[in-house]
Motif scaffolding. Sequence first.
Motif, PDB file in Angstrom:
ATOM      1  N   ASP A 172       0.838  -1.192   0.000  1.00  0.00           N
ATOM      2  CA  ASP A 172       0.000   0.000   0.000  1.00  0.00           C
ATOM      3  C   ASP A 172       0.875   1.245   0.000  1.00  0.00           C
ATOM      4  O   ASP A 172       0.919   1.987   0.977  1.00  0.00           O
ATOM      5  N   TYR A 177       1.862   4.539  -2.628  1.00  0.00           N
ATOM      6  CA  TYR A 177       1.345   5.195  -3.823  1.00  0.00           C
ATOM      7  C   TYR A 177       2.226   6.371  -4.201  1.00  0.00           C
ATOM      8  O   TYR A 177       2.751   7.072  -3.333  1.00  0.00           O
ATOM      9  N   GLN A 211       2.079   6.180   2.010  1.00  0.00           N
ATOM     10  CA  GLN A 211       1.938   4.770   2.359  1.00  0.00           C
ATOM     11  C   GLN A 211       0.968   4.643   3.533  1.00  0.00           C
ATOM     12  O   GLN A 211       0.931   5.508   4.416  1.00  0.00           O
ATOM     13  N   THR A 212       0.209   3.574   3.508  1.00  0.00           N
ATOM     14  CA  THR A 212      -0.830   3.370   4.519  1.00  0.00           C
ATOM     15  C   THR A 212      -0.485   2.211   5.450  1.00  0.00           C
ATOM     16  O   THR A 212      -1.357   1.640   6.106  1.00  0.00           O
TER      17      THR A 212
END
Lengths: 112, 113
Positions: free
Chosen positions: B3, B5, B25-26
Amino acid sequence: GQQVMQIPQYQHVQEGEDFTTYCNSSTTLSNIQWYKQRPGGHPVFLIQLVKSGEVKKQKRLTFQFGEAKKNSSLHITATQTTDVGTYFCAGFRDNYGQNFVFGPGTRLSVLP
Amino acid sequence: EADIYQTPRYLVIGTGKKITLECSQTMGHDKMYWYQQDPGMELHLIHYSYGVNSTEKGDLSSESTVSRIRTEHFPLTLESARPSHTSQYLCASSRQGHQETQYFGPGTRLLVL
């Protein structure tokens, strides 16, 4: 200078042939990781080796960490066109400011 | 799939323009990185961060700057783009600790005319 080296820089093989890339560090590594980058893509984590002399397998890929923890190898048995890409090793060094360093990579081409 | 991006994915811009490449980022990762990579070539570390308000220069000298105001966000800025900045810029993140597997974003391909 470069602390982590890889050889060869480029390798062209016929489909079905074996392939090996070698990674060498000037300093002892805590662990070593291998990444694969497909053409046009981004590096993707493959595996991590931690123990001296460790050997790990992923299907046709065999990874080895040297006894002195300064070198590593990646061996692919019976290459396929899907193996095309650049293989990077990355070493983790204790007691360094930026303690994770990538090697320059080995570009593998597989001819059908 | 990680995750993390990056935007934009592709950017064509004229010399002298200011640009910011976004990376998010998550995964709650502490460490984040920016690499510069020419096609098929080495990954050159240009910036990294251990966490909020932490930024360090990497092995390759770069005219870009970074900031880390939030854990999940690590933007890279070029104040005045030049043709020599043409390259691919890859953002990555990792969790602090011994494993430190790096998860890469899809990259931003920058062309400066």
